[in-house]
Scaffold this motif. Structure first.
Motif, PDB file in Angstrom:
ATOM      1  N   VAL A  32       0.817  -1.217   0.000  1.00  0.00           N
ATOM      2  CA  VAL A  32       0.000   0.000   0.000  1.00  0.00           C
ATOM      3  C   VAL A  32       0.848   1.263   0.000  1.00  0.00           C
ATOM      4  CG1 VAL A  32      -1.948  -1.118   1.127  1.00  0.00           C
ATOM      5  CG2 VAL A  32      -0.208   0.007   2.529  1.00  0.00           C
ATOM      6  N   VAL A  33       2.171   1.137   0.066  1.00  0.00           N
ATOM      7  CA  VAL A  33       3.051   2.294   0.074  1.00  0.00           C
ATOM      8  C   VAL A  33       3.524   2.561  -1.349  1.00  0.00           C
ATOM      9  CG1 VAL A  33       5.212   3.253   0.962  1.00  0.00           C
ATOM     10  CG2 VAL A  33       3.792   1.800   2.430  1.00  0.00           C
ATOM     11  N   PHE A  34       3.361   3.788  -1.800  1.00  0.00           N
ATOM     12  CA  PHE A  34       3.776   4.146  -3.155  1.00  0.00           C
ATOM     13  C   PHE A  34       5.289   4.343  -3.180  1.00  0.00           C
ATOM     14  CE2 PHE A  34      -0.689   4.930  -3.483  1.00  0.00           C
ATOM     15  CZ  PHE A  34      -0.983   4.659  -4.806  1.00  0.00           C
ATOM     16  N   PRO A  35       5.913   4.062  -4.351  1.00  0.00           N
ATOM     17  CA  PRO A  35       5.292   3.694  -5.624  1.00  0.00           C
ATOM     18  C   PRO A  35       5.007   2.199  -5.803  1.00  0.00           C
ATOM     19  CG  PRO A  35       7.611   4.032  -5.958  1.00  0.00           C
ATOM     20  CD  PRO A  35       7.362   4.352  -4.511  1.00  0.00           C
ATOM     21  N   ALA A  36       5.435   1.344  -4.853  1.00  0.00           N
ATOM     22  CA  ALA A  36       5.171  -0.093  -5.026  1.00  0.00           C
ATOM     23  C   ALA A  36       3.678  -0.375  -5.105  1.00  0.00           C
ATOM     24  CB  ALA A  36       5.800  -0.878  -3.879  1.00  0.00           C
ATOM     25  N   ALA A  37       2.866   0.485  -4.453  1.00  0.00           N
ATOM     26  CA  ALA A  37       1.419   0.264  -4.433  1.00  0.00           C
ATOM     27  C   ALA A  37       0.789   0.345  -5.817  1.00  0.00           C
ATOM     28  CB  ALA A  37       0.758   1.270  -3.496  1.00  0.00           C
ATOM     29  N   GLN A  38       1.468   0.985  -6.753  1.00  0.00           N
ATOM     30  CA  GLN A  38       0.890   1.109  -8.100  1.00  0.00           C
ATOM     31  C   GLN A  38       1.070  -0.165  -8.923  1.00  0.00           C
ATOM     32  OE1 GLN A  38       3.158   3.507 -11.013  1.00  0.00           O
ATOM     33  NE2 GLN A  38       4.774   3.616  -9.456  1.00  0.00           N
ATOM     34  N   LEU A  39       1.918  -1.090  -8.476  1.00  0.00           N
ATOM     35  CA  LEU A  39       2.300  -2.205  -9.333  1.00  0.00           C
ATOM     36  C   LEU A  39       1.178  -3.226  -9.509  1.00  0.00           C
ATOM     37  CD1 LEU A  39       5.977  -2.718  -8.163  1.00  0.00           C
ATOM     38  CD2 LEU A  39       5.147  -1.509 -10.198  1.00  0.00           C
ATOM     39  N   VAL A  53      -2.689 -11.526  -6.851  1.00  0.00           N
ATOM     40  CA  VAL A  53      -2.828 -12.349  -5.657  1.00  0.00           C
ATOM     41  C   VAL A  53      -2.029 -11.729  -4.519  1.00  0.00           C
ATOM     42  CG1 VAL A  53      -2.513 -14.654  -4.657  1.00  0.00           C
ATOM     43  CG2 VAL A  53      -3.024 -14.420  -7.105  1.00  0.00           C
ATOM     44  N   LEU A  54      -2.620 -11.699  -3.335  1.00  0.00           N
ATOM     45  CA  LEU A  54      -1.917 -11.331  -2.109  1.00  0.00           C
ATOM     46  C   LEU A  54      -1.797 -12.570  -1.232  1.00  0.00           C
ATOM     47  CD1 LEU A  54      -0.757  -9.231  -0.049  1.00  0.00           C
ATOM     48  CD2 LEU A  54      -3.100  -8.994   0.819  1.00  0.00           C
ATOM     49  N   ILE A  55      -0.576 -12.867  -0.788  1.00  0.00           N
ATOM     50  CA  ILE A  55      -0.346 -13.936   0.195  1.00  0.00           C
ATOM     51  C   ILE A  55       0.105 -13.266   1.481  1.00  0.00           C
ATOM     52  CG2 ILE A  55       0.921 -16.031   0.756  1.00  0.00           C
ATOM     53  CD1 ILE A  55       1.376 -16.442  -2.235  1.00  0.00           C
ATOM     54  N   ASP A  56      -0.658 -13.423   2.541  1.00  0.00           N
ATOM     55  CA  ASP A  56      -0.346 -12.743   3.804  1.00  0.00           C
ATOM     56  C   ASP A  56      -0.915 -13.578   4.946  1.00  0.00           C
ATOM     57  OD1 ASP A  56      -0.030 -10.981   5.991  1.00  0.00           O
ATOM     58  OD2 ASP A  56      -0.296  -9.236   4.703  1.00  0.00           O
ATOM     59  N   ILE A  57      -0.097 -13.852   5.940  1.00  0.00           N
ATOM     60  CA  ILE A  57      -0.558 -14.673   7.057  1.00  0.00           C
ATOM     61  C   ILE A  57      -1.582 -13.949   7.919  1.00  0.00           C
ATOM     62  CG2 ILE A  57       1.243 -14.001   8.721  1.00  0.00           C
ATOM     63  CD1 ILE A  57       1.414 -17.084   9.374  1.00  0.00           C
ATOM     64  N   ASP A 114      -5.602  -5.198   6.505  1.00  0.00           N
ATOM     65  CA  ASP A 114      -6.880  -4.665   6.043  1.00  0.00           C
ATOM     66  C   ASP A 114      -7.502  -5.680   5.085  1.00  0.00           C
ATOM     67  OD1 ASP A 114      -9.029  -3.210   5.129  1.00  0.00           O
ATOM     68  OD2 ASP A 114      -7.833  -1.759   3.989  1.00  0.00           O
ATOM     69  N   PRO A 115      -8.134  -6.744   5.611  1.00  0.00           N
ATOM     70  CA  PRO A 115      -8.657  -7.796   4.733  1.00  0.00           C
ATOM     71  C   PRO A 115      -9.670  -7.289   3.714  1.00  0.00           C
ATOM     72  CG  PRO A 115      -8.634  -8.515   7.029  1.00  0.00           C
ATOM     73  CD  PRO A 115      -8.329  -7.051   7.037  1.00  0.00           C
ATOM     74  N   VAL A 116     -10.533  -6.376   4.129  1.00  0.00           N
ATOM     75  CA  VAL A 116     -11.545  -5.862   3.205  1.00  0.00           C
ATOM     76  C   VAL A 116     -10.875  -5.088   2.071  1.00  0.00           C
ATOM     77  CG1 VAL A 116     -13.529  -4.340   2.956  1.00  0.00           C
ATOM     78  CG2 VAL A 116     -13.326  -5.812   4.978  1.00  0.00           C
ATOM     79  N   GLY A 117      -9.940  -4.195   2.428  1.00  0.00           N
ATOM     80  CA  GLY A 117      -9.234  -3.438   1.407  1.00  0.00           C
ATOM     81  C   GLY A 117      -8.407  -4.325   0.501  1.00  0.00           C
ATOM     82  N   ALA A 118      -7.801  -5.356   1.086  1.00  0.00           N
ATOM     83  CA  ALA A 118      -6.985  -6.271   0.289  1.00  0.00           C
ATOM     84  C   ALA A 118      -7.833  -6.985  -0.754  1.00  0.00           C
ATOM     85  CB  ALA A 118      -6.291  -7.278   1.204  1.00  0.00           C
ATOM     86  N   ARG A 119      -9.035  -7.402  -0.359  1.00  0.00           N
ATOM     87  CA  ARG A 119      -9.902  -8.114  -1.304  1.00  0.00           C
ATOM     88  C   ARG A 119     -10.429  -7.186  -2.395  1.00  0.00           C
ATOM     89  NH1 ARG A 119     -10.383 -11.071   3.425  1.00  0.00           N
ATOM     90  NH2 ARG A 119     -10.102 -13.316   3.075  1.00  0.00           N
ATOM     91  N   HIS A 153      -7.349 -12.342  -5.647  1.00  0.00           N
ATOM     92  CA  HIS A 153      -7.337 -13.432  -4.669  1.00  0.00           C
ATOM     93  C   HIS A 153      -6.517 -13.003  -3.464  1.00  0.00           C
ATOM     94  CE1 HIS A 153      -8.951 -16.346  -7.595  1.00  0.00           C
ATOM     95  NE2 HIS A 153      -8.173 -15.728  -8.465  1.00  0.00           N
ATOM     96  N   VAL A 154      -7.006 -13.293  -2.272  1.00  0.00           N
ATOM     97  CA  VAL A 154      -6.272 -13.050  -1.028  1.00  0.00           C
ATOM     98  C   VAL A 154      -6.130 -14.395  -0.317  1.00  0.00           C
ATOM     99  CG1 VAL A 154      -6.238 -11.886   1.205  1.00  0.00           C
ATOM    100  CG2 VAL A 154      -7.087 -10.681  -0.827  1.00  0.00           C
ATOM    101  N   ILE A 155      -4.903 -14.866  -0.209  1.00  0.00           N
ATOM    102  CA  ILE A 155      -4.635 -16.144   0.447  1.00  0.00           C
ATOM    103  C   ILE A 155      -4.087 -15.848   1.833  1.00  0.00           C
ATOM    104  CG2 ILE A 155      -3.261 -18.260   0.376  1.00  0.00           C
ATOM    105  CD1 ILE A 155      -3.282 -18.034  -2.656  1.00  0.00           C
ATOM    106  N   VAL A 156      -4.861 -16.183   2.840  1.00  0.00           N
ATOM    107  CA  VAL A 156      -4.439 -15.961   4.221  1.00  0.00           C
ATOM    108  C   VAL A 156      -3.665 -17.208   4.655  1.00  0.00           C
ATOM    109  CG1 VAL A 156      -5.174 -15.500   6.587  1.00  0.00           C
ATOM    110  CG2 VAL A 156      -6.422 -14.478   4.658  1.00  0.00           C
ATOM    111  N   GLY A 157      -2.360 -17.096   4.684  1.00  0.00           N
ATOM    112  CA  GLY A 157      -1.536 -18.245   5.018  1.00  0.00           C
ATOM    113  C   GLY A 157      -0.068 -17.886   5.031  1.00  0.00           C
ATOM    114  N   ASP A 158       0.744 -18.832   5.466  1.00  0.00           N
ATOM    115  CA  ASP A 158       2.189 -18.652   5.553  1.00  0.00           C
ATOM    116  C   ASP A 158       2.794 -18.827   4.160  1.00  0.00           C
ATOM    117  OD1 ASP A 158       4.924 -18.842   5.996  1.00  0.00           O
ATOM    118  OD2 ASP A 158       4.722 -20.057   7.804  1.00  0.00           O
ATOM    119  N   ALA A 159       3.444 -17.790   3.669  1.00  0.00           N
ATOM    120  CA  ALA A 159       4.031 -17.847   2.330  1.00  0.00           C
ATOM    121  C   ALA A 159       5.040 -18.971   2.196  1.00  0.00           C
ATOM    122  CB  ALA A 159       4.700 -16.512   1.990  1.00  0.00           C
ATOM    123  N   HIS A 160       5.676 -19.373   3.303  1.00  0.00           N
ATOM    124  CA  HIS A 160       6.679 -20.427   3.253  1.00  0.00           C
ATOM    125  C   HIS A 160       6.047 -21.815   3.163  1.00  0.00           C
ATOM    126  CE1 HIS A 160       9.607 -17.358   3.898  1.00  0.00           C
ATOM    127  NE2 HIS A 160       8.960 -16.944   4.959  1.00  0.00           N
TER     128      HIS A 160
END
Length: 258
Positions: A191-198, A210-214, A218-223, A228-235
């Motif tokens: 959510v921090v620019f300029p990476a947020a624009q990508l 896709v967002l992968i985040d354990i 902000d789940p609502v904003g992420a969706r 796709h929002v995957i709530v889980g351990d990226a590893h």
């Protein structure tokens, strides 16, 4: 219902945007929180503002090369290795070199590289690899204190607050986002620019995002921002993806080690 998205054969140009959360598994601190860099090194938060230069250079030398050395000792995480094995391009906000250690070859470093020194003078393009040591002088890390090209002080090649991102890395990141058919954000809120624009740029260009985040802040904003929002351990998620992409039927004990 949990989102169970996985890449398919239609995803031929996969781009990963990665942040500090991916490297935390290697023992590297994030910036904020009780165990973050700001808590461990209060002077570093002040030193990370461009307006503190050149007086802040000793603080920068004291912290960043040692963190780079710590990353090298710890080695890439299962997430870094899975990304490399999927042969995805990487846009990273990290400065630790772990993607390259894992074997990724197409990496755009938005916030610089703590394994290199650079000249303090913006118009000078001198840069050199470090030999990370301990201490607050450039010489402690195998590089001269004065730039060999122009004589200005040298510093770790990391982007400070209020500094512009490297133009070539940002241009490359934007190009990768436009060319992606699957854009995956890992270990960063994005959510921090300029990476947020990508991610929006990739989505507007036709990519699945896709967002992968354990634990999304902000789940609502992420969706709203990602398909796709995957709530889980990226590893865990990324090695599972890699097995699908590369046709490996089951996990092995070698997964964390490549």
């Amino acid at each position: 219902m949990a989102d169970t998205f996985r890449p398919g054969p239609e995803h031929r140009r996969v781009v990963f945007l990665t942040g500090a959360g991916l490297s935390a598994r290697a023992g590297l601190p994030t910036f904020r929180g009780p165990d973050g860099l700001w808590a461990m090194h209060p002077s570093l938060e002040r030193a990370m503002h461009a307006g503190a230069l050149p007086a802040s250079i000793p603080d920068l030398w004291r912290v960043w090369p040692s963190l780079y050395a710590q990353a090298a000792r710890s080695g890439p995480t299962p997430g870094h290795r899975a990304i490399a094995r999927m042969r995805g391009a990487v846009v990273t906000q990290n400065i630790d070199g772990l993607h390259q250690l894992a074997g990724s070859t197409d990496v755009a470093e938005l916030h610089g590289d703590a394994g290199r020194a650079a000249c303090l003078e913006d118009r000078c393009h001198w840069s050199a690899p470090l030999l990370p040591g301990e201490g607050e002088r450039a010489e402690d890390h195998g590089v001269p204190a004065a730039c060999p090209a122009c004589g200005a002080p040298t510093r770790p090649d990391v982007v400070l607050f209020d500094e512009m991102l490297p133009a070539d890395a940002l241009e490359r990141a934007q190009r990768l986002a436009r060319e992606a058919d699957l854009f995956v954000s890992v270990g960063t809120s994005g959510v921090v620019f300029p990476a947020a624009q990508l991610a929006p740029l990739a989505r507007a260009s036709g990519a699945t995002t896709v967002l992968i985040d354990i634990a999304p802040e902000d789940p609502v904003g992420a969706r709203a921002r990602f398909d796709h929002v995957i709530v889980g351990d990226a590893h865990e998620v990324l090695p599972a993806w890699e097995r699908v992409v590369n046709g490996v039927r089951s996990a092995t004990f070698l997964d964390p080690f490549g």
